[in-house]
Design an enzyme around this catalytic site. Structure first.
Site, PDB file in Angstrom:
ATOM      1  N   PRO A  18       3.340   9.301  38.861  1.00  0.00           N
ATOM      2  CA  PRO A  18       4.361   8.690  39.606  1.00  0.00           C
ATOM      3  C   PRO A  18       4.041   8.697  41.327  1.00  0.00           C
ATOM      4  O   PRO A  18       3.024   9.840  41.394  1.00  0.00           O
ATOM      5  CB  PRO A  18       5.505   9.448  39.329  1.00  0.00           C
ATOM      6  CG  PRO A  18       5.984  10.341  38.637  1.00  0.00           C
ATOM      7  CD  PRO A  18       3.912  10.691  38.268  1.00  0.00           C
ATOM      8  N   MET A  19       3.397   7.521  41.091  1.00  0.00           N
ATOM      9  CA  MET A  19       3.030   8.002  42.536  1.00  0.00           C
ATOM     10  C   MET A  19       2.807   6.236  44.319  1.00  0.00           C
ATOM     11  O   MET A  19       2.807   5.743  43.523  1.00  0.00           O
ATOM     12  CB  MET A  19       0.786   7.316  42.715  1.00  0.00           C
ATOM     13  CG  MET A  19       0.088   8.516  42.323  1.00  0.00           C
ATOM     14  SD  MET A  19      -1.494   8.400  42.057  1.00  0.00           S
ATOM     15  CE  MET A  19      -1.664   7.318  40.276  1.00  0.00           C
ATOM     16  N   CYS A 103       6.469  16.680  45.475  1.00  0.00           N
ATOM     17  CA  CYS A 103       5.890  15.669  46.251  1.00  0.00           C
ATOM     18  C   CYS A 103       5.874  16.418  47.078  1.00  0.00           C
ATOM     19  O   CYS A 103       7.000  17.430  47.717  1.00  0.00           O
ATOM     20  CB  CYS A 103       6.543  15.038  46.355  1.00  0.00           C
ATOM     21  SG  CYS A 103       6.094  14.140  47.615  1.00  0.00           S
ATOM     22  N   LYS A 144       8.931  17.321  36.893  1.00  0.00           N
ATOM     23  CA  LYS A 144       7.505  17.288  37.427  1.00  0.00           C
ATOM     24  C   LYS A 144       7.610  18.558  38.465  1.00  0.00           C
ATOM     25  O   LYS A 144       8.169  18.429  39.454  1.00  0.00           O
ATOM     26  CB  LYS A 144       7.042  15.998  37.699  1.00  0.00           C
ATOM     27  CG  LYS A 144       5.250  16.300  38.287  1.00  0.00           C
ATOM     28  CD  LYS A 144       4.632  15.102  38.231  1.00  0.00           C
ATOM     29  CE  LYS A 144       3.284  14.747  38.617  1.00  0.00           C
ATOM     30  NZ  LYS A 144       2.947  15.587  39.765  1.00  0.00           N
ATOM     31  N   ASN A 205      -1.479  18.556  34.582  1.00  0.00           N
ATOM     32  CA  ASN A 205      -2.194  17.139  36.387  1.00  0.00           C
ATOM     33  C   ASN A 205      -2.827  18.008  37.150  1.00  0.00           C
ATOM     34  O   ASN A 205      -2.674  19.300  37.500  1.00  0.00           O
ATOM     35  CB  ASN A 205      -0.744  16.402  36.984  1.00  0.00           C
ATOM     36  CG  ASN A 205      -0.919  15.663  38.082  1.00  0.00           C
ATOM     37  OD1 ASN A 205       0.092  15.876  38.664  1.00  0.00           O
ATOM     38  ND2 ASN A 205      -1.800  14.600  38.075  1.00  0.00           N
ATOM     39  N   GLY A 230      -3.476  11.303  37.939  1.00  0.00           N
ATOM     40  CA  GLY A 230      -3.058  10.521  39.619  1.00  0.00           C
ATOM     41  C   GLY A 230      -4.143   9.454  39.673  1.00  0.00           C
ATOM     42  O   GLY A 230      -4.966   8.883  39.661  1.00  0.00           O
TER      43      GLY A 230
END
Length: 337
Positions: A18-19, A103, A144, A205, A230
């Site tokens: 997810p970005m 994040c 995550k 990741n 990503g």
């Protein structure tokens, strides 16, 4: 804890990470068509979802073809995270809910969310438990995270134990600390160690930029259950088809120039479809430029993208470029920053 079918029978699923600002509905479709196994929405703040039916809900829309599909939430409050997860489960019925504990953006960490929770593990645990309690009977919950806040505070093992104990079904680990941001090399060794002693699947990741990287990761760390791509996918969704070829033992070939243009045109069409019609292409110029990275005369293409305004002009640009670069039609290469 619910088992996730995409990890069963020895599968090694490849996720699109997810970005925010990149993995919109159109780009997710491209990634799926190129071979991504699991997709996750752009992350959205739980409180933003609870304030109405505006833009945050629109970013979470997905098609049936994008399944298995997860919605990623972030926030600092267990109650609002649980209620947002409940509403997402009821209204959208994704395949799972994903919790963002990684994040590093100051906008996110400044509100005690994302990787800021790596400095408040009790709150991280309360959020996880609240969401699992709210939707665990309907949907699996995944998470995550990162290795820790900085190199002196590596807490990923504790995070794994917390979320695993709360009933989370899988954990994706970005192999950098919050302090690193996106600099340096992700530490696959730590991810591998966590995976070896985990009861739930662990997904790696960070620093995965090619099909060769996937093969190296699997060889060095056989307990890792999957990989999440990503930034390497931004502008190069073909990385997924290359990875799938490599995992099957087939030769890996970069996309032809013709295929790259077909994909660029498809992305523009999908984006305009989401915008309900033939709208100006100006909002897509940045994405189109990224998708052309590594193509012949890519600098001139970026300039040309800034001048076009319609699909007709984009198709004409594609034709002109293909005619002008026949020798390179089968030799394009990705450039990963």
């Amino acid at each position: 804890m619910q088992k996730l079918p995409w990890f069963e029978r020895g599968r090694f699923p490849v996720f699109l990470a997810p970005m925010a600002g990149f993995t919109d509905n159109a780009f997710r479709t491209l990634a799926k068509e190129q071979g991504a196994d699991v997709l996750i929405s752009e992350f959205v703040h739980a409180r933003a979802l609870l304030h109405g039916d505006g833009f945050p809900w629109k970013t979470l829309q997905f098609s049936e073809a994008q399944r298995p599909f997860g919605v990623q939430l972030f926030g600092d409050d267990p109650a609002s995270m649980a209620e947002a997860a409940r509403q997402v489960a009821d209204r959208l019925r994704p395949d799972f809910i994903d919790l963002n504990f990684g994040c590093p953006s100051p906008r996110v960490t400044g509100s005690c969310a994302g990787s800021a929770l790596l400095r408040d593990l009790p709150r991280l645990g309360k959020i996880t438990a609240a969401v699992v309690s709210a939707v665990g009977g309907k949907l699996p919950v995944t998470a995550k995270t990162r290795l820790g806040w900085d190199s002196q505070n590596i807490v990923v093992a504790q995070v794994r134990d917390i979320v695993q104990g709360c009933g989370v079904s899988a954990l994706a680990i970005h192999g950098r600390t919050k302090a690193q941001g996106y600099t340096g090399t992700a530490n696959w060794d730590i991810i591998g160690e966590i995976a070896q002693t985990s009861k739930i699947p662990v997904v790696a990741n960070g620093s995965i930029t090619s099909a060769a990287d996937i093969l190296s990761l699997k060889s060095a760390h056989p307990h890792i259950a999957g990989a999440m791509i990503g930034r390497a996918a931004i502008g190069y969704p073909w990385i997924f088809s290359e990875i799938k070829s490599a995992l099957k033992g087939d030769p890996v070939h970069p996309p032809s120039l013709t295929l790259r243009w077909e994909t660029i045109l498809r992305y523009a069409e999908l984006s305009l479809e989401r915008l309900h019609g033939e709208r100006p292409l100006r909002p897509l110029h940045s994405a189109l430029a990224k998708l052309s990275t590594g193509m012949p005369a890519s600098r001139a293409l970026r300039t040309a993208f800034n001048r076009i305004g319609t699909m007709k002009e984009l198709r004409e640009l594609a034709q002109t470029h293909l005619v002008g670069a026949p020798a390179n039609r089968h030799s394009t290469q990705p450039i990963v920053n």
